[in-house]
Design a protein around this motif. Structure first.
Motif, PDB file in Angstrom:
ATOM      1  N   TYR A 242       0.820  -1.206   0.000  1.00 51.46           N
ATOM      2  CA  TYR A 242       0.000   0.000   0.000  1.00 51.46           C
ATOM      3  C   TYR A 242       0.857   1.260   0.000  1.00 51.46           C
ATOM      4  CZ  TYR A 242      -3.912   3.025   1.324  1.00 51.46           C
ATOM      5  OH  TYR A 242      -4.878   3.996   1.347  1.00 51.46           O
ATOM      6  N   ARG A 243       0.464   2.224  -0.841  1.00 49.11           N
ATOM      7  CA  ARG A 243       1.121   3.528  -0.908  1.00 49.11           C
ATOM      8  C   ARG A 243       0.077   4.621  -0.727  1.00 49.11           C
ATOM      9  NH1 ARG A 243       1.905  -0.345  -4.622  1.00 49.11           N
ATOM     10  NH2 ARG A 243       1.183   0.926  -6.309  1.00 49.11           N
ATOM     11  N   VAL A 244       0.378   5.556   0.122  1.00 49.17           N
ATOM     12  CA  VAL A 244      -0.521   6.682   0.385  1.00 49.17           C
ATOM     13  C   VAL A 244      -0.302   7.741  -0.686  1.00 49.17           C
ATOM     14  CG1 VAL A 244      -1.075   8.523   2.031  1.00 49.17           C
ATOM     15  CG2 VAL A 244      -0.494   6.245   2.866  1.00 49.17           C
ATOM     16  N   LEU A 245      -1.389   8.333  -1.185  1.00 47.24           N
ATOM     17  CA  LEU A 245      -1.278   9.424  -2.150  1.00 47.24           C
ATOM     18  C   LEU A 245      -0.903  10.713  -1.438  1.00 47.24           C
ATOM     19  CD1 LEU A 245      -4.349   8.863  -4.501  1.00 47.24           C
ATOM     20  CD2 LEU A 245      -2.000   8.143  -4.826  1.00 47.24           C
ATOM     21  N   LEU A 246      -0.092  11.528  -2.087  1.00 46.48           N
ATOM     22  CA  LEU A 246       0.276  12.827  -1.520  1.00 46.48           C
ATOM     23  C   LEU A 246      -0.955  13.680  -1.270  1.00 46.48           C
ATOM     24  CD1 LEU A 246       3.396  13.729  -3.683  1.00 46.48           C
ATOM     25  CD2 LEU A 246       3.354  13.208  -1.240  1.00 46.48           C
ATOM     26  N   THR A 247      -1.860  13.686  -2.241  1.00 42.84           N
ATOM     27  CA  THR A 247      -3.094  14.452  -2.159  1.00 42.84           C
ATOM     28  C   THR A 247      -4.243  13.545  -2.582  1.00 42.84           C
ATOM     29  OG1 THR A 247      -1.878  16.430  -2.831  1.00 42.84           O
ATOM     30  CG2 THR A 247      -4.277  16.525  -2.985  1.00 42.84           C
ATOM     31  N   PRO A 248      -5.310  13.443  -1.777  1.00 50.23           N
ATOM     32  CA  PRO A 248      -6.458  12.628  -2.210  1.00 50.23           C
ATOM     33  C   PRO A 248      -6.959  13.076  -3.581  1.00 50.23           C
ATOM     34  CG  PRO A 248      -6.706  13.257   0.080  1.00 50.23           C
ATOM     35  CD  PRO A 248      -5.522  14.027  -0.454  1.00 50.23           C
ATOM     36  N   GLU A 249      -7.307  12.118  -4.424  1.00 48.69           N
ATOM     37  CA  GLU A 249      -7.735  12.377  -5.799  1.00 48.69           C
ATOM     38  C   GLU A 249      -9.230  12.088  -5.916  1.00 48.69           C
ATOM     39  OE1 GLU A 249      -7.025  13.567  -9.609  1.00 48.69           O
ATOM     40  OE2 GLU A 249      -5.343  13.229  -8.264  1.00 48.69           O
ATOM     41  N   PRO A 250     -10.053  13.090  -6.250  1.00 51.51           N
ATOM     42  CA  PRO A 250     -11.496  12.841  -6.363  1.00 51.51           C
ATOM     43  C   PRO A 250     -11.839  11.989  -7.588  1.00 51.51           C
ATOM     44  CG  PRO A 250     -10.988  15.104  -6.974  1.00 51.51           C
ATOM     45  CD  PRO A 250      -9.695  14.481  -6.513  1.00 51.51           C
ATOM     46  N   ILE A 251     -12.858  11.144  -7.443  1.00 47.73           N
ATOM     47  CA  ILE A 251     -13.398  10.357  -8.554  1.00 47.73           C
ATOM     48  C   ILE A 251     -14.901  10.568  -8.570  1.00 47.73           C
ATOM     49  CG2 ILE A 251     -11.594   8.605  -8.624  1.00 47.73           C
ATOM     50  CD1 ILE A 251     -13.405   6.787  -6.975  1.00 47.73           C
ATOM     51  N   THR A 252     -15.508  10.428  -9.743  1.00 46.04           N
ATOM     52  CA  THR A 252     -16.954  10.623  -9.862  1.00 46.04           C
ATOM     53  C   THR A 252     -17.597   9.476 -10.622  1.00 46.04           C
ATOM     54  OG1 THR A 252     -16.697  11.886 -11.902  1.00 46.04           O
ATOM     55  CG2 THR A 252     -16.755  13.140  -9.848  1.00 46.04           C
ATOM     56  N   GLY A 253     -18.883   9.284 -10.400  1.00 46.83           N
ATOM     57  CA  GLY A 253     -19.660   8.264 -11.083  1.00 46.83           C
ATOM     58  C   GLY A 253     -21.130   8.505 -10.814  1.00 46.83           C
ATOM     59  N   ILE A 254     -21.992   7.595 -11.254  1.00 46.67           N
ATOM     60  CA  ILE A 254     -23.429   7.820 -11.117  1.00 46.67           C
ATOM     61  C   ILE A 254     -23.905   7.799  -9.675  1.00 46.67           C
ATOM     62  CG2 ILE A 254     -23.985   6.996 -13.428  1.00 46.67           C
ATOM     63  CD1 ILE A 254     -24.924   4.387 -12.154  1.00 46.67           C
ATOM     64  N   ALA A 255     -23.119   7.239  -8.771  1.00 43.71           N
ATOM     65  CA  ALA A 255     -23.524   7.186  -7.368  1.00 43.71           C
ATOM     66  C   ALA A 255     -22.979   8.354  -6.566  1.00 43.71           C
ATOM     67  CB  ALA A 255     -23.060   5.871  -6.742  1.00 43.71           C
ATOM     68  N   GLY A 256     -22.330   9.293  -7.218  1.00 44.46           N
ATOM     69  CA  GLY A 256     -21.751  10.427  -6.508  1.00 44.46           C
ATOM     70  C   GLY A 256     -20.252  10.450  -6.663  1.00 44.46           C
ATOM     71  N   SER A 257     -19.574  10.920  -5.616  1.00 47.00           N
ATOM     72  CA  SER A 257     -18.131  11.036  -5.706  1.00 47.00           C
ATOM     73  C   SER A 257     -17.474  10.495  -4.444  1.00 47.00           C
ATOM     74  CB  SER A 257     -17.741  12.494  -5.933  1.00 47.00           C
ATOM     75  OG  SER A 257     -18.160  13.279  -4.842  1.00 47.00           O
ATOM     76  N   ALA A 258     -16.189  10.238  -4.554  1.00 46.95           N
ATOM     77  CA  ALA A 258     -15.375   9.754  -3.441  1.00 46.95           C
ATOM     78  C   ALA A 258     -13.951  10.217  -3.700  1.00 46.95           C
ATOM     79  CB  ALA A 258     -15.455   8.230  -3.342  1.00 46.95           C
ATOM     80  N   SER A 259     -13.064   9.966  -2.754  1.00 43.25           N
ATOM     81  CA  SER A 259     -11.662  10.338  -2.923  1.00 43.25           C
ATOM     82  C   SER A 259     -10.776   9.107  -2.847  1.00 43.25           C
ATOM     83  CB  SER A 259     -11.224  11.320  -1.835  1.00 43.25           C
ATOM     84  OG  SER A 259     -11.831  12.568  -2.032  1.00 43.25           O
ATOM     85  N   VAL A 260      -9.828   9.018  -3.757  1.00 39.03           N
ATOM     86  CA  VAL A 260      -8.806   7.980  -3.720  1.00 39.03           C
ATOM     87  C   VAL A 260      -7.727   8.467  -2.766  1.00 39.03           C
ATOM     88  CG1 VAL A 260      -7.058   6.737  -5.048  1.00 39.03           C
ATOM     89  CG2 VAL A 260      -9.284   7.241  -6.082  1.00 39.03           C
ATOM     90  N   ILE A 261      -7.411   7.661  -1.744  1.00 37.49           N
ATOM     91  CA  ILE A 261      -6.416   8.081  -0.764  1.00 37.49           C
ATOM     92  C   ILE A 261      -5.155   7.226  -0.803  1.00 37.49           C
ATOM     93  CG2 ILE A 261      -8.137   9.107   0.756  1.00 37.49           C
ATOM     94  CD1 ILE A 261      -7.838   6.598   2.556  1.00 37.49           C
ATOM     95  N   GLY A 262      -5.178   6.124  -1.580  1.00 41.64           N
ATOM     96  CA  GLY A 262      -4.011   5.257  -1.664  1.00 41.64           C
ATOM     97  C   GLY A 262      -4.138   4.281  -2.817  1.00 41.64           C
ATOM     98  N   VAL A 263      -3.067   3.537  -3.036  1.00 39.64           N
ATOM     99  CA  VAL A 263      -3.004   2.542  -4.105  1.00 39.64           C
ATOM    100  C   VAL A 263      -2.261   1.333  -3.562  1.00 39.64           C
ATOM    101  CG1 VAL A 263      -2.151   2.040  -6.426  1.00 39.64           C
ATOM    102  CG2 VAL A 263      -2.892   4.345  -5.865  1.00 39.64           C
ATOM    103  N   GLY A 264      -2.736   0.138  -3.911  1.00 43.82           N
ATOM    104  CA  GLY A 264      -2.047  -1.069  -3.471  1.00 43.82           C
ATOM    105  C   GLY A 264      -2.537  -2.284  -4.226  1.00 43.82           C
ATOM    106  N   ASP A 265      -2.204  -3.435  -3.705  1.00 43.44           N
ATOM    107  CA  ASP A 265      -2.564  -4.702  -4.324  1.00 43.44           C
ATOM    108  C   ASP A 265      -3.547  -5.445  -3.422  1.00 43.44           C
ATOM    109  OD1 ASP A 265      -0.597  -3.984  -6.162  1.00 43.44           O
ATOM    110  OD2 ASP A 265       0.939  -5.160  -5.156  1.00 43.44           O
ATOM    111  N   ILE A 266      -4.419  -6.244  -4.037  1.00 40.05           N
ATOM    112  CA  ILE A 266      -5.377  -7.062  -3.287  1.00 40.05           C
ATOM    113  C   ILE A 266      -5.304  -8.487  -3.831  1.00 40.05           C
ATOM    114  CG2 ILE A 266      -7.796  -7.447  -2.690  1.00 40.05           C
ATOM    115  CD1 ILE A 266      -8.301  -4.470  -2.981  1.00 40.05           C
TER     116      ILE A 266
END
Length: 168
Positions: free
Chosen positions: A39-63
């Motif tokens: 897991y890596r934390v993002l420097l700045t949360p990145e907003p995302i949008t879709g039909i259900a509204g919006s959210a922020s990406v706060i990190g990236v990793g593997d599952i």
């Protein structure tokens, strides 16, 4: 702002801890931090949008998942560079990302088959549910939490944060 092109399912239709195979999603998305490793934390949360509204990406990793295959067999599979967005309605596997990573996804007779392009071997699959969405057929393999103690200053300098542009 990242656009999911209507990839976030409508609330209540595909909510919960299920994982949905989504041909409209541009990225793999996960909402539960406990599922991630590398897991890596993002420097700045990145907003995302879709039909259900919006959210922020706060990190990236593997599952990792234990994918259910035909005949009762299972296979451990890992999806990399999954965006962590705790506010999303549902966890999504992007068909376009699967394609870019060497998997062919076919939809037929209520089954979404993800196969390796090189040899056609089954990687994983999903099943069409009563809401007409394909749910990934598998369970999350939770990462082992490592018990380590670091001084706060050492932790900050040893584990840098990343921007989303750096990773994708």
């Amino acid at each position: 702002t990242l656009s999911l092109h209507d990839a976030l399912p409508i609330s209540g239709v595909a909510s919960g801890d299920g994982v949905w195979v989504d041909s409209a999603a541009n990225y793999h998305l996960g909402k539960n931090r406990a599922w991630f490793f590398n897991y890596r934390v993002l420097l700045t949360p990145e907003p995302i949008t879709g039909i259900a509204g919006s959210a922020s990406v706060i990190g990236v990793g593997d599952i990792a998942f234990l994918a259910k295959l035909s005949g009762g067999q299972t296979s451990r599979v890992v999806f990399t560079n999954v965006l962590h967005a705790p506010g999303i309605v549902a966890n999504l596997l992007s068909v376009s990302r699967l394609d870019k990573n060497g998997l062919r996804t076919t939809f037929c007779d209520g089954v979404a088959r993800m196969e390796f392009k090189t040899d056609g071997m089954l990687h994983s699959q999903g099943r069409l549910n009563e809401s007409n969405l394909y749910s990934f057929d598998g369970t999350v393999v939770l990462p082992v939490q490592q018990q380590s103690t670091f001084a706060l200053s050492a932790t900050h300098s040893s584990f840098p944060s990343f921007s989303i542009q750096t990773l994708l």
